[in-house]
Design a protein around this motif. Structure first.
Motif, PDB file in Angstrom:
ATOM      1  N   MET A 203       0.818  -1.207   0.000  1.00 25.77           N
ATOM      2  CA  MET A 203       0.000   0.000   0.000  1.00 25.77           C
ATOM      3  C   MET A 203       0.856   1.263   0.000  1.00 25.77           C
ATOM      4  SD  MET A 203      -2.872   1.514  -0.166  1.00 25.77           S
ATOM      5  CE  MET A 203      -4.106   0.235   0.072  1.00 25.77           C
ATOM      6  N   ASP A 204       1.973   1.273   0.722  1.00 31.01           N
ATOM      7  CA  ASP A 204       2.774   2.495   0.760  1.00 31.01           C
ATOM      8  C   ASP A 204       3.358   2.821  -0.612  1.00 31.01           C
ATOM      9  OD1 ASP A 204       4.472   0.279   0.857  1.00 31.01           O
ATOM     10  OD2 ASP A 204       5.999   1.330   2.027  1.00 31.01           O
ATOM     11  N   GLU A 205       3.673   1.782  -1.404  1.00 30.76           N
ATOM     12  CA  GLU A 205       4.164   2.003  -2.759  1.00 30.76           C
ATOM     13  C   GLU A 205       3.044   2.531  -3.654  1.00 30.76           C
ATOM     14  OE1 GLU A 205       7.393   1.406  -4.411  1.00 30.76           O
ATOM     15  OE2 GLU A 205       7.776   1.902  -2.311  1.00 30.76           O
ATOM     16  N   ARG A 206       1.855   2.017  -3.491  1.00 34.44           N
ATOM     17  CA  ARG A 206       0.718   2.464  -4.288  1.00 34.44           C
ATOM     18  C   ARG A 206       0.386   3.921  -3.976  1.00 34.44           C
ATOM     19  NH1 ARG A 206      -3.914  -1.556  -2.968  1.00 34.44           N
ATOM     20  NH2 ARG A 206      -4.984  -0.311  -4.558  1.00 34.44           N
ATOM     21  N   VAL A 207       0.403   4.270  -2.698  1.00 33.26           N
ATOM     22  CA  VAL A 207       0.129   5.656  -2.308  1.00 33.26           C
ATOM     23  C   VAL A 207       1.194   6.580  -2.883  1.00 33.26           C
ATOM     24  CG1 VAL A 207       0.024   7.255  -0.355  1.00 33.26           C
ATOM     25  CG2 VAL A 207      -1.191   5.065  -0.240  1.00 33.26           C
ATOM     26  N   ARG A 208       2.443   6.141  -2.839  1.00 32.24           N
ATOM     27  CA  ARG A 208       3.532   6.961  -3.386  1.00 32.24           C
ATOM     28  C   ARG A 208       3.323   7.201  -4.885  1.00 32.24           C
ATOM     29  NH1 ARG A 208       7.369   3.935  -1.821  1.00 32.24           N
ATOM     30  NH2 ARG A 208       7.537   4.901   0.235  1.00 32.24           N
ATOM     31  N   LEU A 209       2.885   6.173  -5.596  1.00 31.92           N
ATOM     32  CA  LEU A 209       2.619   6.330  -7.030  1.00 31.92           C
ATOM     33  C   LEU A 209       1.494   7.328  -7.261  1.00 31.92           C
ATOM     34  CD1 LEU A 209       2.569   3.596  -9.739  1.00 31.92           C
ATOM     35  CD2 LEU A 209       0.601   5.114  -9.545  1.00 31.92           C
ATOM     36  N   TRP A 210       0.428   7.233  -6.463  1.00 32.17           N
ATOM     37  CA  TRP A 210      -0.688   8.178  -6.611  1.00 32.17           C
ATOM     38  C   TRP A 210      -0.252   9.605  -6.289  1.00 32.17           C
ATOM     39  CZ3 TRP A 210      -6.471   7.547  -5.272  1.00 32.17           C
ATOM     40  CH2 TRP A 210      -7.069   6.652  -6.177  1.00 32.17           C
ATOM     41  N   MET A 211       0.584   9.770  -5.292  1.00 35.48           N
ATOM     42  CA  MET A 211       1.062  11.112  -4.950  1.00 35.48           C
ATOM     43  C   MET A 211       1.821  11.728  -6.126  1.00 35.48           C
ATOM     44  SD  MET A 211       0.101  12.036  -1.873  1.00 35.48           S
ATOM     45  CE  MET A 211       1.282  13.271  -1.323  1.00 35.48           C
ATOM     46  N   ASP A 212       2.427  10.884  -6.935  1.00 41.95           N
ATOM     47  CA  ASP A 212       3.139  11.343  -8.127  1.00 41.95           C
ATOM     48  C   ASP A 212       2.168  11.598  -9.271  1.00 41.95           C
ATOM     49  OD1 ASP A 212       5.066  11.999  -9.960  1.00 41.95           O
ATOM     50  OD2 ASP A 212       5.769   9.954 -10.265  1.00 41.95           O
ATOM     51  N   ASP A 213       1.332  10.600  -9.585  1.00 41.90           N
ATOM     52  CA  ASP A 213       0.427  10.717 -10.734  1.00 41.90           C
ATOM     53  C   ASP A 213      -0.691  11.728 -10.510  1.00 41.90           C
ATOM     54  OD1 ASP A 213       1.913   8.864 -12.063  1.00 41.90           O
ATOM     55  OD2 ASP A 213       0.440   7.234 -11.945  1.00 41.90           O
ATOM     56  N   TYR A 214      -1.119  11.887  -9.271  1.00 39.06           N
ATOM     57  CA  TYR A 214      -2.233  12.785  -8.963  1.00 39.06           C
ATOM     58  C   TYR A 214      -1.777  13.943  -8.074  1.00 39.06           C
ATOM     59  CZ  TYR A 214      -5.093   8.969 -10.778  1.00 39.06           C
ATOM     60  OH  TYR A 214      -5.640   8.004 -11.586  1.00 39.06           O
ATOM     61  N   SER A 215      -0.584  14.433  -8.335  1.00 43.45           N
ATOM     62  CA  SER A 215      -0.055  15.530  -7.520  1.00 43.45           C
ATOM     63  C   SER A 215      -0.932  16.775  -7.622  1.00 43.45           C
ATOM     64  CB  SER A 215       1.373  15.863  -7.953  1.00 43.45           C
ATOM     65  OG  SER A 215       1.416  16.217  -9.329  1.00 43.45           O
ATOM     66  N   HIS A 216      -1.579  16.963  -8.785  1.00 48.50           N
ATOM     67  CA  HIS A 216      -2.453  18.129  -8.952  1.00 48.50           C
ATOM     68  C   HIS A 216      -3.666  18.053  -8.033  1.00 48.50           C
ATOM     69  CE1 HIS A 216      -3.889  14.952 -11.594  1.00 48.50           C
ATOM     70  NE2 HIS A 216      -5.055  15.554 -11.709  1.00 48.50           N
ATOM     71  N   LEU A 217      -4.139  16.849  -7.731  1.00 48.95           N
ATOM     72  CA  LEU A 217      -5.276  16.695  -6.829  1.00 48.95           C
ATOM     73  C   LEU A 217      -4.832  16.705  -5.368  1.00 48.95           C
ATOM     74  CD1 LEU A 217      -7.389  14.048  -8.773  1.00 48.95           C
ATOM     75  CD2 LEU A 217      -7.732  16.521  -8.643  1.00 48.95           C
ATOM     76  N   ALA A 218      -3.629  16.200  -5.117  1.00 45.23           N
ATOM     77  CA  ALA A 218      -3.098  16.276  -3.748  1.00 45.23           C
ATOM     78  C   ALA A 218      -2.938  17.733  -3.326  1.00 45.23           C
ATOM     79  CB  ALA A 218      -1.755  15.552  -3.668  1.00 45.23           C
ATOM     80  N   ALA A 219      -2.647  18.596  -4.292  1.00 44.07           N
ATOM     81  CA  ALA A 219      -2.465  20.020  -4.003  1.00 44.07           C
ATOM     82  C   ALA A 219      -3.778  20.792  -4.006  1.00 44.07           C
ATOM     83  CB  ALA A 219      -1.506  20.639  -5.022  1.00 44.07           C
ATOM     84  N   ASP A 220      -4.872  20.149  -4.425  1.00 48.62           N
ATOM     85  CA  ASP A 220      -6.163  20.830  -4.511  1.00 48.62           C
ATOM     86  C   ASP A 220      -7.259  19.906  -3.977  1.00 48.62           C
ATOM     87  OD1 ASP A 220      -8.331  22.398  -5.090  1.00 48.62           O
ATOM     88  OD2 ASP A 220      -7.968  22.526  -7.255  1.00 48.62           O
TER      89      ASP A 220
END
Length: 375
Positions: A265-282
């Protein structure tokens, strides 16, 4: 018909027999790549909606001019044609130097418009006067579109597929890229669709193609593959954002062997933080996108997500989204649609780092046992 000579091509071409795949010869033209230039004589708006592979848009009349001619035609067709020809001559005169700089006298040029009528004939006559060999697509873009639809019913069945399955964030798309870098045949449907295939799958700065343009791009990709080699593809739903996959391709994918990726799960979350950085910031925008899930997941679940969003804890929110919604939804739909999923080859991954995915891609292509992590 076998042995049919296609008028205007200056050589004998043969329409493919029924057991062969469709080709541009069925349209009474040469293979698209045989032309030095493919000129789309339609307006910019028509071109953006869909066009032939490699076509260059050289409008006989531009969008605003086309609208003006159409309006005038309702009351005075004679004057409308006069206005249209005036615009056409001016536009072709300004665009002709580009053609002269690109093509040599012995080069062949293909021209088309909507139905193969006035606009393509104007360009063809001008170019033939200059001395070019010019083919006009019979029936224009309309005929091409019918050919695309028919071809997408035939082409997918010519190939074998290897389907990468597994929950969201487990590196399927990145593994596809690693496979492609090593020379494998890869069909990246999300790249063609400009969408990651979920409520939050919009790619920033990119607009999805029209359905017709997606179909054209998909067919062009399929026509570039070798039927003797497998195609690697990611397990997808019938729709990716606003575009829909052809029924024949979906059926082929559903009946193909699967590889099931598994990642921490921590690897999957890390990937999402990269691919969806625009949503993590908004986070406010993210919650807007997730609002349609309220009837499915309930108000309490959305309230938990909203609390994490308001706290700015994107990593925790992404994990809850996977656990609460994406993982169960993906498992249900994949088990239902992909018949080989229950017997899929498991691929356990300790890391989704680029070097680890490249190593996995090498092992897959070499036919190694990948049921256990390397090392």
């Amino acid at each position: 018909r076998p042995g049919l000579e296609l008028v205007g091509l200056g050589e004998c071409l043969h329409v493919n027999p029924p057991h062969q795949l469709p080709s541009p010869l069925d349209l009474e033209i040469l293979e698209f790549t045989r032309y030095k230039m493919v000129i789309d004589a339609r307006s910019e708006r028509e071109y953006m909606h869909d066009h032939l592979p490699g076509a260059l848009n050289l409008p006989v009349v531009h969008d605003d001019e086309y609208a003006e001619v159409g309006t005038q035609h309702r009351t005075d067709p004679h004057r409308a044609y006069g206005i249209g020809v005036t615009y056409a001559l001016q536009n072709m005169a300004s665009q002709l130097p580009l053609v002269l700089d690109t093509a040599q006298p012995d080069d062949r040029i293909l021209v088309y418009c909507f139905r193969g009528g006035k606009r393509s004939r104007l360009w063809a006559d001008a170019l033939r006067t200059v001395g070019f060999r010019v083919d006009v697509l019979p029936g224009g873009w309309k005929a091409y579109r019918r050919w695309v639809v028919a071809s997408l019913s035939a082409y997918p069945t010519a190939f074998s597929y290897r389907v990468l399955a597994g929950p969201t964030g487990c590196g399927k798309t990145r593994l596809l890229h690693a496979l492609a870098q090593l020379g494998a045949q890869v069909l990246d449907l999300e790249e063609l669709a400009c969408h990651r295939g979920s409520l939050i799958g919009h790619m920033p700065g990119r607009q999805q193609p029209s359905q017709k343009a997606f179909d054209s791009a998909l067919l062009a990709s399929l026509r570039g593959f070798d039927p003797s080699r497998p195609i690697w593809v990611e397990a997808e739903s019938k729709k990716i954002g606003a575009v829909q996959l052809p029924a024949t391709l979906i059926e082929c994918m559903h009946s193909s062997p699967c590889f099931r990726l598994e990642a921490p799960m921590d690897e999957r979350v890390r990937l999402w933080m990269d691919d969806y950085s625009h949503l993590a910031a908004d986070p406010h925008r993210l919650m807007q996108l997730l609002a349609p899930l309220k009837p499915l997941r309930g108000a309490q679940t959305l309230d938990r997500w909203r609390a994490l969003a308001e706290a700015g804890d994107a990593a925790a929110l992404f994990e809850r989204l996977m656990v609460d919604h994406y993982d169960p939804a993906y498992l249900t739909s994949t088990k239902r649609d992909y018949r080989a999923y229950s017997s899929a080859t498991p691929i356990p991954l300790r890391s989704l780092a680029c070097e680890d995915l490249r190593d996995l891609a090498q092992r897959l292509l070499a036919g190694e046992n990948i049921a256990e992590p390397a090392g």
